[in-house]
Design an enzyme around this catalytic site. Structure first.
Site, PDB file in Angstrom:
ATOM      1  N   ARG A   1       0.821  -1.208   0.000  1.00 19.09           N
ATOM      2  CA  ARG A   1       0.000   0.000   0.000  1.00 19.09           C
ATOM      3  C   ARG A   1       0.862   1.269   0.000  1.00 19.09           C
ATOM      4  NH1 ARG A   1      -4.057  -0.351  -2.200  1.00 19.09           N
ATOM      5  NH2 ARG A   1      -4.904   1.490  -1.175  1.00 19.09           N
TER       6      ARG A   1
ATOM      7  N   CYS B   1       1.794   6.617  10.316  1.00 15.48           N
ATOM      8  CA  CYS B   1       0.752   7.498   9.786  1.00 15.48           C
ATOM      9  C   CYS B   1       0.061   8.262  10.908  1.00 15.48           C
ATOM     10  CB  CYS B   1      -0.262   6.705   8.969  1.00 15.48           C
ATOM     11  SG  CYS B   1      -1.067   5.348   9.860  1.00 15.48           S
ATOM     12  N   THR B   2      -0.219   7.595  12.030  1.00 15.87           N
ATOM     13  CA  THR B   2      -0.925   8.259  13.123  1.00 15.87           C
ATOM     14  C   THR B   2      -0.025   9.243  13.846  1.00 15.87           C
ATOM     15  OG1 THR B   2      -2.344   6.314  13.366  1.00 15.87           O
ATOM     16  CG2 THR B   2      -2.351   7.886  15.173  1.00 15.87           C
TER      17      THR B   2
ATOM     18  N   HIS C   1      -9.315   3.813  13.138  1.00 13.88           N
ATOM     19  CA  HIS C   1      -8.420   3.512  12.015  1.00 13.88           C
ATOM     20  C   HIS C   1      -9.023   2.447  11.119  1.00 13.88           C
ATOM     21  CE1 HIS C   1      -4.718   2.591   9.859  1.00 13.88           C
ATOM     22  NE2 HIS C   1      -4.071   3.516  10.537  1.00 13.88           N
TER      23      HIS C   1
ATOM     24  N   THR D   1      -6.181  -2.630   7.711  1.00 13.13           N
ATOM     25  CA  THR D   1      -4.924  -2.734   6.976  1.00 13.13           C
ATOM     26  C   THR D   1      -4.641  -4.214   6.721  1.00 13.13           C
ATOM     27  OG1 THR D   1      -3.415  -2.988   8.862  1.00 13.13           O
ATOM     28  CG2 THR D   1      -4.056  -0.734   8.267  1.00 13.13           C
ATOM     29  N   ASN D   2      -3.560  -4.466   6.012  1.00 12.17           N
ATOM     30  CA  ASN D   2      -3.211  -5.846   5.671  1.00 12.17           C
ATOM     31  C   ASN D   2      -2.671  -6.654   6.844  1.00 12.17           C
ATOM     32  OD1 ASN D   2      -4.010  -6.045   2.970  1.00 12.17           O
ATOM     33  ND2 ASN D   2      -2.180  -4.975   2.271  1.00 12.17           N
TER      34      ASN D   2
ATOM     35  N   GLY E   1       1.276   2.753  18.728  1.00 16.46           N
ATOM     36  CA  GLY E   1       2.447   3.339  19.378  1.00 16.46           C
ATOM     37  C   GLY E   1       2.590   4.821  19.123  1.00 16.46           C
TER      38      GLY E   1
ATOM     39  N   ARG F   1      -9.774  -0.529  15.164  1.00 15.61           N
ATOM     40  CA  ARG F   1      -9.866  -0.814  13.731  1.00 15.61           C
ATOM     41  C   ARG F   1     -11.339  -0.933  13.347  1.00 15.61           C
ATOM     42  NH1 ARG F   1      -5.030  -2.489  11.280  1.00 15.61           N
ATOM     43  NH2 ARG F   1      -3.370  -1.341  12.350  1.00 15.61           N
TER      44      ARG F   1
END
Length: 354
Positions: free
Chosen positions: A18, A166-167, A194, A197-198, A229, A251
């Site tokens: 991604r 990203c976060t 969030h 994701t994979n 984190g 998630r």
């Protein structure tokens, strides 16, 4: 934002998932970056080229992309660029030196220590930019949140840098404004809502990617609390906040468009109007232009897909309780915004000299 300072630098990508593919898209037309090699394991050249062109979330890339005679070919309408392709399982097995690679975008998520990244340098690579935090307690790798601490990059010593997560990229610009313009944070916590994701499964199945059992449950059916984190990583950017921030993630069954819920106890009294004014001003001038966003319209998650900013403050949701308790919602395209910051960092590294 970054001026061309030197001739093209030859760039390779390890991990064409991604983030690897989106960084490739976003970086390809920058004249100082010449992509010469892609390594993806387990990989299929035909699949990699197809997925670079067609993306279910981010749409079709403007350039034609195909796999021809063992290489990825990109046709931008003016020229065809051939990029060699391999499917090796480790960085040391790739002939980076054969292709003249100087800078690698390490986007596999698998090689996250100095020792694991060392084989790049044995193959002639000069710099490695990693799309995840790198663990090294004795010799910390610089976590760059572009727009916040990118000036700390030292081309003489930082052979490996990370673009954090990203976060963390969503959160750090907001924390910067609070620290510098609103008296600072006494303590706080965050929850990132969030998308999948994979590291999760589509249907319930054993998950070897993460030890968190909840990621073995269907990502398309469940809300799944899990770890992040990002809040503790903020202490790497703002050492004065060590031990004062923490957070969790949930998630959710969406493919893109995430939201960070920030809750801070401030050192000074404030108001919603003062907070929003500070966020708006930071988004419109200085280092955070194009990194931090500010939005007064009643938008929803799909409105932020393909947004290259790291985080966008939802001004309508800003809340202050009892003068010092601040709550903020910050939107982000966790794929596209993060990939854009990776490209910013890569261009900065090239400008500063490899």
């Amino acid at each position: 934002r970054l001026a061309l300072a030197r001739a093209m630098v030859k760039v390779g990508i390890n991990g064409f998932g991604r983030i690897g593919r989106l960084a490739f898209r976003l970086a390809f037309d920058h004249p100082e970056l010449e992509f010469v090699h892609i390594n993806e394991f387990p990989g299929s050249g035909e699949s990699s080229a197809y997925l670079a062109k067609y993306d279910s979330i981010h749409g079709q890339w403007a350039h034609a992309c195909s796999f021809v005679d063992g290489a990825v070919e990109v046709n931008d309408g003016e020229k065809v660029t051939r990029i060699s392709y391999s499917t090796e399982s480790t960085p040391g097995a790739v002939d980076w030196d054969k292709h003249g690679v100087e800078l690698v975008l390490e986007c596999s998520g698998q090689f996250l220590t100095r020792d694991a990244l060392a084989p790049y340098f044995a193959k002639g690579v000069k710099r490695v930019l990693v799309s995840a935090p790198v663990k090294d307690a004795t010799d910390p790798v610089l976590n760059i949140v572009y727009g916040v601490n990118h000036a700390l990059y030292d081309e003489a010593k930082d052979k490996i840098v990370t673009a954090a997560s990203c976060t963390t990229n969503c959160l750090a610009p907001v924390v910067s404004v609070v620290q510098n313009k609103l008296g600072g944070i006494k303590r706080g916590s965050i929850t990132t809502i969030h998308n999948v994701t994979n590291t999760q499964t589509i249907v319930d199945a054993p998950n070897s990617k993460k030890s968190d059992l909840r990621r073995a449950r269907s990502g398309m059916t469940n809300l799944a609390p899990t770890s992040t984190g990002s809040a503790t990583a903020i202490a790497l950017i703002f050492p004065e906040l060590k031990g004062k921030l923490n957070g969790l993630a949930v998630r959710v069954p969406l493919l893109n468009g995430s939201l960070t819920d920030c809750v801070f106890e401030l050192n000074e009294e404030t108001t919603v109007e003062k907070v929003n004014a500070a966020m708006k001003a930071a988004a419109e001038s200085g280092d955070l232009v194009g990194v931090l966003g500010y939005e007064e319209q009643p938008l929803v998650s799909t409105d932020y897909i393909n947004d290259t900013r790291s985080g966008i403050v939802d001004a309508l949701s800003t809340m202050v309780v009892d003068k010092t308790h601040l709550k903020l919602y910050v939107w982000y395209d966790n794929e596209y915004g993060y990939s854009a910051r990776m490209v910013d960092i890569a261009r900065m590294m090239v400008k500063r000299g490899l």
